[in-house]
Enzyme design. Structure first.
Site, PDB file in Angstrom:
ATOM      1  CG  HIS A 112      22.037  14.336  61.419  1.00 44.28           C
ATOM      2  ND1 HIS A 112      21.013  13.412  61.445  1.00 44.28           N
ATOM      3  CD2 HIS A 112      21.775  15.158  60.382  1.00 44.28           C
ATOM      4  CE1 HIS A 112      20.178  13.665  60.444  1.00 44.28           C
ATOM      5  NE2 HIS A 112      20.608  14.714  59.788  1.00 44.28           N
ATOM      6  CG  HIS A 138      31.345  15.750  62.531  1.00 44.89           C
ATOM      7  ND1 HIS A 138      31.931  16.001  61.317  1.00 44.89           N
ATOM      8  CD2 HIS A 138      31.199  14.393  62.585  1.00 44.89           C
ATOM      9  CE1 HIS A 138      32.119  14.871  60.673  1.00 44.89           C
ATOM     10  NE2 HIS A 138      31.688  13.866  61.420  1.00 44.89           N
ATOM     11  CG  HIS A 140      30.334  10.201  64.803  1.00 38.83           C
ATOM     12  ND1 HIS A 140      29.176  10.196  64.049  1.00 38.83           N
ATOM     13  CD2 HIS A 140      31.272  10.794  64.027  1.00 38.83           C
ATOM     14  CE1 HIS A 140      29.415  10.738  62.874  1.00 38.83           C
ATOM     15  NE2 HIS A 140      30.685  11.122  62.831  1.00 38.83           N
ATOM     16  CG  HIS A 157      34.783  11.653  62.191  1.00 35.05           C
ATOM     17  ND1 HIS A 157      33.577  11.062  61.859  1.00 35.05           N
ATOM     18  CD2 HIS A 157      35.582  10.658  62.634  1.00 35.05           C
ATOM     19  CE1 HIS A 157      33.659   9.755  62.097  1.00 35.05           C
ATOM     20  NE2 HIS A 157      34.866   9.487  62.577  1.00 35.05           N
ATOM     21  CB  THR A 225      30.331   7.616  58.869  1.00 36.17           C
ATOM     22  OG1 THR A 225      30.237   8.870  59.561  1.00 36.17           O
ATOM     23  CG2 THR A 225      31.785   7.180  58.758  1.00 36.17           C
ATOM     24  CB  THR A 226      26.317  11.054  57.549  1.00 30.24           C
ATOM     25  OG1 THR A 226      27.215  11.964  56.915  1.00 30.24           O
ATOM     26  CG2 THR A 226      26.634  10.969  59.038  1.00 30.24           C
TER      27      THR A 226
HETATM   28 ZN   LIG Z   1      31.758  11.830  61.242  1.00 29.71          ZN
END
Ligand SMILES: [Zn+2]
Length: 275
Positions: A112, A138, A140, A157, A225-226
């Site tokens: 992801h 991580h 995005h 993040h 957010t996941t």
């Molecule tokens: Zn994130």
């Protein structure tokens, strides 16, 4: 020097239970020793396939599992669009204190995102007197948060957790411009395929090199957010955006063309900034 260690060793060493979760936080269960915790493979978040495309894309996350219901039913979801008209100055807030130092890190492509696990407990932020320890960070692409309806090219993040289990995510918005030289330590070893083994980066990585100079922020209460989109997450979105080179952004895009959840309704929540 590149070396690898197995995930079971990472888990047993208690570094980070949720390293295989792409989420903005792990599902660490307090009160258990690392050895007692369930392996990530055994959690619903790992078993249930979710993605950013097609039938398992964000609009369907809430239907994929009972455990993901909050993605659909939650009223305090992240990310959001940050609109000036909604931002309220709060004189009781002071800028987040960030205590990051050069640290040993390892990378994993969890399918992801690229997630960086930070060794040790030495890095933390202090928010209104409360300390949150850095667990992982991580990326995005494009950004998940929007400012005035506009995406940035990427978003970073930093995921922290307090001693009593609360999450705080420090978010850095990224646009193309000057190269970030320190980032090359990570980006020279980007795992292009989903990896079960972590890539340990030799030497230390200066986490603070990923931050802007100014730490003024937008604050609000949101969620991961996941999936499972768990709420109760304190968000700190830094107002000053940083630059990476177009090549550095392109390197991530070549692995993850897009891995952002669309913005969610603010729904009357407070959106604040330091007064
Ligand atoms: Zn994130």
């Amino acid at each position: 020097m590149r070396s690898t260690i197995t995930y079971s060793r990472l888990l047993l060493s208690g570094l980070m239970l949720g390293s295989l979760l792409a989420g903005c936080a792990d599902r660490e269960q307090s009160g258990q020793s690392p050895e007692d915790r369930q392996p990530v493979q055994g959690t619903a978040a790992k078993k249930i396939h979710w993605s950013y495309e097609g039938e398992t894309s964000p609009e369907y996350w809430g239907e994929l599992s009972e455990d993901f219901k909050t993605c659909e039913a939650g009223k305090k979801q992240s990310p959001i669009d940050i609109e000036d008209k909604d931002v309220v100055k709060d004189a009781n807030l002071s800028a987040v204190q960030v205590h990051y130092s050069p640290s040993e890190v390892s990378l994993v492509n969890n399918g992801h995102t690229i997630q960086v696990t930070v060794k040790g407990q030495d890095n933390n932020i202090v928010l209104e007197g409360k300390t949150y320890t850095l667990k992982q960070f991580h990326f995005h692409l494009p950004s998940e948060h929007e400012v005035g309806g506009k995406h940035s090219e990427m978003e970073l993040h930093f995921v922290h957790q307090s001693a009593d289990g609360e999450f705080a995510v420090l978010s850095v918005l990224i646009n193309s411009g000057a190269e970030n030289a320190e980032l090359n330590k990570l980006w020279s070893q980007l795992p292009k395929e989903e990896s079960e083994e972590a890539t340990v980066i030799g030497g230390t990585f200066d986490l603070s090199a990923l931050l802007p100079d100014n730490l003024h922020s937008y604050r609000y209460q949101g969620s991961l957010t996941t999936p499972p989109c768990t709420e109760g997450v304190q968000w700190i979105v830094l107002q000053e955006q940083v630059e990476w080179s177009a090549d550095q952004i392109g390197a991530f895009r070549s692995i993850f063309p897009h891995d952002n959840r669309p913005v969610q309704p603010l729904d009357g929540r407070k959106l604040e900034t330091e007064g």
